[in-house]
Write a protein that holds these residues in place. Sequence first.
Motif, PDB file in Angstrom:
ATOM      1  N   PRO A  72       0.259  -1.626  -0.232  1.00  0.00           N
ATOM      2  CA  PRO A  72       0.524   0.013  -0.210  1.00  0.00           C
ATOM      3  C   PRO A  72       0.665   1.012  -0.031  1.00  0.00           C
ATOM      4  CG  PRO A  72      -0.502  -1.478   2.192  1.00  0.00           C
ATOM      5  CD  PRO A  72       0.968  -2.559   1.452  1.00  0.00           C
ATOM      6  N   THR A  73       0.477   2.266  -0.343  1.00  0.00           N
ATOM      7  CA  THR A  73       0.736   3.972  -0.609  1.00  0.00           C
ATOM      8  C   THR A  73      -0.372   4.870  -0.220  1.00  0.00           C
ATOM      9  OG1 THR A  73      -0.461   3.701  -2.831  1.00  0.00           O
ATOM     10  CG2 THR A  73       2.151   3.042  -2.639  1.00  0.00           C
ATOM     11  N   ALA A  74      -0.559   4.612   1.320  1.00  0.00           N
ATOM     12  CA  ALA A  74      -0.086   5.689   1.942  1.00  0.00           C
ATOM     13  C   ALA A  74       0.058   7.023   1.636  1.00  0.00           C
ATOM     14  CB  ALA A  74      -1.310   5.279   3.389  1.00  0.00           C
ATOM     15  N   ILE A  75      -0.342   7.821   1.602  1.00  0.00           N
ATOM     16  CA  ILE A  75       0.575   8.857   1.458  1.00  0.00           C
ATOM     17  C   ILE A  75       0.915  10.402   3.368  1.00  0.00           C
ATOM     18  CG2 ILE A  75       0.692  11.445   0.160  1.00  0.00           C
ATOM     19  CD1 ILE A  75       0.749   9.913  -1.990  1.00  0.00           C
ATOM     20  N   GLU A  76      -0.726  10.021   3.378  1.00  0.00           N
ATOM     21  CA  GLU A  76      -0.934  10.957   4.578  1.00  0.00           C
ATOM     22  C   GLU A  76      -0.431  11.011   6.012  1.00  0.00           C
ATOM     23  OE1 GLU A  76      -3.328  14.319   5.827  1.00  0.00           O
ATOM     24  OE2 GLU A  76      -3.394  13.253   4.457  1.00  0.00           O
ATOM     25  N   GLY A  77      -0.094  11.923   6.533  1.00  0.00           N
ATOM     26  CA  GLY A  77       1.090  11.591   7.212  1.00  0.00           C
ATOM     27  C   GLY A  77       2.376  10.548   7.182  1.00  0.00           C
ATOM     28  N   ARG A  78       2.044  10.702   6.382  1.00  0.00           N
ATOM     29  CA  ARG A  78       4.114   9.971   6.027  1.00  0.00           C
ATOM     30  C   ARG A  78       5.268  10.979   5.905  1.00  0.00           C
ATOM     31  NH1 ARG A  78       6.882   8.397   1.123  1.00  0.00           N
ATOM     32  NH2 ARG A  78       7.663   6.171   1.454  1.00  0.00           N
ATOM     33  N   ARG A  79       6.358  10.260   6.749  1.00  0.00           N
ATOM     34  CA  ARG A  79       7.222  11.158   6.810  1.00  0.00           C
ATOM     35  C   ARG A  79       8.503  11.203   6.874  1.00  0.00           C
ATOM     36  NH1 ARG A  79       5.738  16.300   8.407  1.00  0.00           N
ATOM     37  NH2 ARG A  79       3.259  16.305  10.078  1.00  0.00           N
ATOM     38  N   GLY A  80       8.999   9.581   6.674  1.00  0.00           N
ATOM     39  CA  GLY A  80       9.976   9.585   6.379  1.00  0.00           C
ATOM     40  C   GLY A  80      10.326   7.943   5.516  1.00  0.00           C
ATOM     41  N   LEU A 144      12.229  18.711  13.814  1.00  0.00           N
ATOM     42  CA  LEU A 144      11.808  19.569  14.962  1.00  0.00           C
ATOM     43  C   LEU A 144      10.431  20.035  14.412  1.00  0.00           C
ATOM     44  CD1 LEU A 144      14.728  21.680  14.894  1.00  0.00           C
ATOM     45  CD2 LEU A 144      14.156  20.209  16.913  1.00  0.00           C
ATOM     46  N   PRO A 145       9.212  19.779  15.099  1.00  0.00           N
ATOM     47  CA  PRO A 145       8.052  20.131  14.392  1.00  0.00           C
ATOM     48  C   PRO A 145       7.642  21.853  13.566  1.00  0.00           C
ATOM     49  CG  PRO A 145       7.910  20.252  16.729  1.00  0.00           C
ATOM     50  CD  PRO A 145       9.250  20.038  16.399  1.00  0.00           C
ATOM     51  N   LEU A 146       8.304  22.888  13.617  1.00  0.00           N
ATOM     52  CA  LEU A 146       8.484  24.141  12.994  1.00  0.00           C
ATOM     53  C   LEU A 146       9.158  23.684  11.024  1.00  0.00           C
ATOM     54  CD1 LEU A 146       9.297  26.878  15.476  1.00  0.00           C
ATOM     55  CD2 LEU A 146       6.902  26.121  14.212  1.00  0.00           C
ATOM     56  N   LEU A 147      10.496  22.217  11.425  1.00  0.00           N
ATOM     57  CA  LEU A 147      10.824  22.420  10.086  1.00  0.00           C
ATOM     58  C   LEU A 147      10.799  21.533   9.482  1.00  0.00           C
ATOM     59  CD1 LEU A 147      14.537  23.524  11.360  1.00  0.00           C
ATOM     60  CD2 LEU A 147      13.004  25.218   9.747  1.00  0.00           C
ATOM     61  N   ARG A 148      10.163  19.963  10.049  1.00  0.00           N
ATOM     62  CA  ARG A 148      10.403  18.870   9.145  1.00  0.00           C
ATOM     63  C   ARG A 148       9.334  18.894   7.529  1.00  0.00           C
ATOM     64  NH1 ARG A 148       6.412  15.909  13.867  1.00  0.00           N
ATOM     65  NH2 ARG A 148       4.201  16.841  13.638  1.00  0.00           N
ATOM     66  N   ASP A 149       8.440  20.029   8.191  1.00  0.00           N
ATOM     67  CA  ASP A 149       7.956  20.029   6.545  1.00  0.00           C
ATOM     68  C   ASP A 149       8.671  20.658   5.159  1.00  0.00           C
ATOM     69  OD1 ASP A 149       5.583  18.646   7.201  1.00  0.00           O
ATOM     70  OD2 ASP A 149       4.293  20.197   8.136  1.00  0.00           O
ATOM     71  N   LEU A 150       9.750  21.316   5.377  1.00  0.00           N
ATOM     72  CA  LEU A 150      10.360  22.374   4.384  1.00  0.00           C
ATOM     73  C   LEU A 150      10.582  21.168   3.725  1.00  0.00           C
ATOM     74  CD1 LEU A 150      11.899  24.872   4.140  1.00  0.00           C
ATOM     75  CD2 LEU A 150      13.725  23.936   5.611  1.00  0.00           C
ATOM     76  N   PRO A 151      11.089  19.828   3.469  1.00  0.00           N
ATOM     77  CA  PRO A 151      11.803  19.328   2.186  1.00  0.00           C
ATOM     78  C   PRO A 151      10.140  19.255   1.496  1.00  0.00           C
ATOM     79  CG  PRO A 151      12.125  18.154   3.997  1.00  0.00           C
ATOM     80  CD  PRO A 151      11.264  18.706   4.416  1.00  0.00           C
ATOM     81  N   ARG A 152       9.150  19.329   1.728  1.00  0.00           N
ATOM     82  CA  ARG A 152       7.895  19.690   1.281  1.00  0.00           C
ATOM     83  C   ARG A 152       7.798  20.523   0.093  1.00  0.00           C
ATOM     84  NH1 ARG A 152       4.315  15.772   2.696  1.00  0.00           N
ATOM     85  NH2 ARG A 152       4.438  14.715   4.778  1.00  0.00           N
ATOM     86  N   ARG A 153       8.288  21.350   0.687  1.00  0.00           N
ATOM     87  CA  ARG A 153       8.643  22.640  -0.902  1.00  0.00           C
ATOM     88  C   ARG A 153       9.394  22.662  -1.708  1.00  0.00           C
ATOM     89  NH1 ARG A 153       8.584  27.043   4.673  1.00  0.00           N
ATOM     90  NH2 ARG A 153       6.752  25.873   5.708  1.00  0.00           N
ATOM     91  N   SER A 154      10.459  21.648  -1.812  1.00  0.00           N
ATOM     92  CA  SER A 154      11.420  21.320  -2.251  1.00  0.00           C
ATOM     93  C   SER A 154      11.313  21.295  -3.993  1.00  0.00           C
ATOM     94  CB  SER A 154      12.769  20.444  -2.190  1.00  0.00           C
ATOM     95  OG  SER A 154      11.741  18.881  -2.684  1.00  0.00           O
ATOM     96  N   TYR A 220      10.309  12.323  -1.950  1.00  0.00           N
ATOM     97  CA  TYR A 220      11.069  13.306  -1.647  1.00  0.00           C
ATOM     98  C   TYR A 220      10.741  14.332  -0.552  1.00  0.00           C
ATOM     99  CZ  TYR A 220      12.637  12.761  -6.528  1.00  0.00           C
ATOM    100  OH  TYR A 220      13.365  11.886  -7.938  1.00  0.00           O
ATOM    101  N   ALA A 221       9.574  14.062  -0.606  1.00  0.00           N
ATOM    102  CA  ALA A 221       9.228  14.816   0.946  1.00  0.00           C
ATOM    103  C   ALA A 221       9.212  14.258   2.466  1.00  0.00           C
ATOM    104  CB  ALA A 221       7.550  15.504   0.836  1.00  0.00           C
TER     105      ALA A 221
END
Length: 295
Positions: A72-80, A144-154, A220-221
């Motif tokens: 399965p390929t669940a994207i929601e909540g995926r972190r690594g 870090l909570p404030l930066l962990r979504d940074l890769p999503r903007r790459s 990537y994200a």
Amino acid sequence: MNEPRRLTVDLPARGGAMAVLEWGDPGRPVDLVFAHANGFNALTYRTLLAPLAERFRIQAPDLRGHGATTLPTAIEGRRGWGDHGADLAALLDTIDGPPVVLAGHSMGGTASLLAAATRPQRVRGLVLADPVVMTRPAVLAFHLPLLRDLPRRSPLVVNALKRRSRFDSRAAALAAYRGRGAFKGWPDAVLEDYLTDGLVPDPDGGLMLACTPQWEASNYASQGHDPWRAMRRLTCPTHILKAEAGLACHVPEPPRGLPHVTVETVPGSTHFLPMLQPEVVRGALAAMLEVPDAA
């Protein structure tokens, strides 16, 4: 060229089955497991791997969300990439015989690191072709909570989501990719192998990418894994082939505090060195396979 056997390995604990290509004598133990890069598939590396089959038995899986694998390929909540690492670890659990050499390209190399760290008794050596390893500060920052979504903007994420996903035919896809973007300089044979398993029938007609742009972007994200921790946990010989013109691998040469890790920067290489300089990667694989198992 040596045609692979196509296997389906059930991994019920992981939620599905993994498609695996196999080369070499099926009567001998598995020697090498090789994992592909994000967006590609196992057959993409046939030119690299098949010549080794005269002496070794090789398995190359399609990772989750790629090729014919049905995990399965669940994207929601995926972190690594812990899912890819756990999938490879589960595959290792199905392989009888002595420890194997585990190898991979880009994301596949990083996933191999993560798998080996959880199954050190099943891995006797690692060969990683330009694995995705961010700097240590970056890896810490992505937790870090404030930066962990940074890769999503790459740009990698943005460009993956814009990727064309449907084609009228394989010939149309070949014409669209040949000599362009990431495929610049690829031999036609390698590009054709990628498209053989990289395209699947579209229910609305034509063909579509087996690895969807959304899943490629998710890979990537999702940078919450820690390859440095995995390297610290390992003791088996680990050889990294680092691209001279690349931004994926930030392991220095030599890496401080990791005596079992060697880093070789390949002259004139890019991130796609397995496709463009297969003889270099094949030589590194053969050298690791020829090292006697210390166990």
